[in-house]
Design an enzyme around this catalytic site. Structure first.
Site, mmCIF file in Angstrom:
data_model
loop_
_atom_site.group_PDB
_atom_site.id
_atom_site.type_symbol
_atom_site.label_atom_id
_atom_site.label_comp_id
_atom_site.label_asym_id
_atom_site.label_seq_id
_atom_site.Cartn_x
_atom_site.Cartn_y
_atom_site.Cartn_z
ATOM 1 N N HIS A 188 42.641 47.570 31.374
ATOM 2 C CA HIS A 188 41.192 47.807 31.288
ATOM 3 C C HIS A 188 40.793 48.273 29.882
ATOM 4 O O HIS A 188 39.698 47.983 29.422
ATOM 5 C CB HIS A 188 40.756 48.884 32.292
ATOM 6 C CG HIS A 188 40.461 48.366 33.667
ATOM 7 N ND1 HIS A 188 39.488 47.431 33.926
ATOM 8 C CD2 HIS A 188 41.004 48.672 34.876
ATOM 9 C CE1 HIS A 188 39.446 47.178 35.234
ATOM 10 N NE2 HIS A 188 40.363 47.918 35.835
ATOM 11 N N GLY A 215 43.575 54.584 40.715
ATOM 12 C CA GLY A 215 43.351 54.778 39.292
ATOM 13 C C GLY A 215 41.968 54.302 38.904
ATOM 14 O O GLY A 215 41.320 53.570 39.656
ATOM 15 N N CYS A 233 40.521 45.911 42.500
ATOM 16 C CA CYS A 233 39.916 46.689 41.417
ATOM 17 C C CYS A 233 38.522 47.115 41.845
ATOM 18 O O CYS A 233 37.781 46.303 42.402
ATOM 19 C CB CYS A 233 39.847 45.816 40.159
ATOM 20 S SG CYS A 233 39.126 46.649 38.742
ATOM 21 N N LEU A 234 38.183 48.369 41.594
ATOM 22 C CA LEU A 234 36.850 48.864 41.975
ATOM 23 C C LEU A 234 35.736 48.067 41.302
ATOM 24 O O LEU A 234 34.629 47.996 41.817
ATOM 25 C CB LEU A 234 36.705 50.346 41.598
ATOM 26 C CG LEU A 234 37.551 51.339 42.393
ATOM 27 C CD1 LEU A 234 37.340 52.747 41.856
ATOM 28 C CD2 LEU A 234 37.221 51.282 43.874
ATOM 29 N N HIS A 281 47.809 48.026 35.225
ATOM 30 C CA HIS A 281 46.451 47.600 35.588
ATOM 31 C C HIS A 281 45.404 48.401 34.801
ATOM 32 O O HIS A 281 44.489 47.828 34.199
ATOM 33 C CB HIS A 281 46.251 47.779 37.104
ATOM 34 C CG HIS A 281 44.883 47.424 37.601
ATOM 35 N ND1 HIS A 281 44.662 46.406 38.495
ATOM 36 C CD2 HIS A 281 43.664 47.977 37.342
ATOM 37 C CE1 HIS A 281 43.354 46.334 38.748
ATOM 38 N NE2 HIS A 281 42.736 47.283 38.070
ATOM 39 N N GLU A 282 45.561 49.723 34.804
ATOM 40 C CA GLU A 282 44.570 50.582 34.128
ATOM 41 C C GLU A 282 44.639 50.429 32.621
ATOM 42 O O GLU A 282 43.607 50.413 31.945
ATOM 43 C CB GLU A 282 44.766 52.055 34.519
ATOM 44 C CG GLU A 282 44.637 52.367 36.008
ATOM 45 C CD GLU A 282 43.374 51.824 36.665
ATOM 46 O OE1 GLU A 282 42.364 51.619 35.967
ATOM 47 O OE2 GLU A 282 43.410 51.578 37.881
ATOM 48 N N GLN A 300 35.445 51.325 33.103
ATOM 49 C CA GLN A 300 34.878 51.020 34.423
ATOM 50 C C GLN A 300 33.678 51.891 34.761
ATOM 51 O O GLN A 300 32.921 51.572 35.679
ATOM 52 C CB GLN A 300 35.927 51.189 35.520
ATOM 53 C CG GLN A 300 37.028 50.151 35.470
ATOM 54 C CD GLN A 300 37.983 50.367 36.627
ATOM 55 O OE1 GLN A 300 38.914 51.148 36.530
ATOM 56 N NE2 GLN A 300 37.723 49.680 37.723
HETATM 57 CO CO CO Z 1 40.762 47.925 37.868
#
Ligand code: CO
Length: 177
Positions: free
Chosen positions: A146, A45, A99-100, A142-143, A50
């Site tokens: 953000h 995701g 997480c990226l 999680h997303e 991000q």
């Molecule tokens: Co993340």
């Protein structure tokens, strides 16, 4: 166009994202680019903040459970969730997250075991995912975090959080709480 993923220390990751009013060509192009970024990094995701866009949108690209189908993109659950609202949370589960935007950090995070979410899809249709579980439930939470400026390290136990953030603040020259 390839997107640039924003890393820990970038203020956009801490902002409350704003709702999307119009699903215009710019949003559609952004979603395409976000899926591409997700493929390139094997992510499950990616949220708009991000990639530097403080708007309420994230994408999911959930791999099939069967390892033999991992090469087959058609078997992935792929969706763009616009202005998502989590409508139900139930139970607890623990699992590892990364997480990226926080490369090379993986920690156990407690999340709700079941979640339901309402959202608008890329075609402007109202949709919902009911009682998601497993990786899908974890990715949604999680997303969605953000979009509220919350990172998975903010969900760790206080002691663990202190330890991890101390390292991150040193690495990225920040003083994030
Ligand atoms: Co993340």
């Amino acid at each position: 166009m390839s997107l640039d993923v924003k890393i820990y220390g970038n203020e956009v990751l801490k902002k409350q994202a704003t709702p999307i009013v119009d699903i215009d060509d710019e949003i559609k192009a952004l979603v395409d680019d976000m899926f591409q970024a997700c493929y390139d990094t094997n992510g499950v995701g990616l949220a708009a903040p991000q990639v530097g866009k403080s708007i309420r949108l994230f994408i999911l690209s959930i791999p099939p459970e069967d390892d033999e189908e991992l090469e087959d993109r058609d078997k992935y659950f792929e969706e763009a969730l616009i202005n998502p609202q989590i409508t139900k949370k139930k139970g607890k589960m623990k699992g590892e997250e990364g997480c990226l935007s926080i490369p090379n950090v993986y920690e156990t995070v407690e999340r709700s075991k079941f979640v339901s979410v309402e959202y608008t899809d890329i075609n402007g249709e109202k949709k919902q995912i009911e009682n998601a579980t497993g990786l899908l439930a974890r990715a949604i939470q999680h997303e969605n975090d953000h979009l509220d400026g919350i990172l998975f390290v903010d969900r760790l136990s206080p002691l663990k959080q202190q330890f991890v953030k101390k390292k991150l603040n040193k690495k990225y020259n920040t003083d994030w709480k």
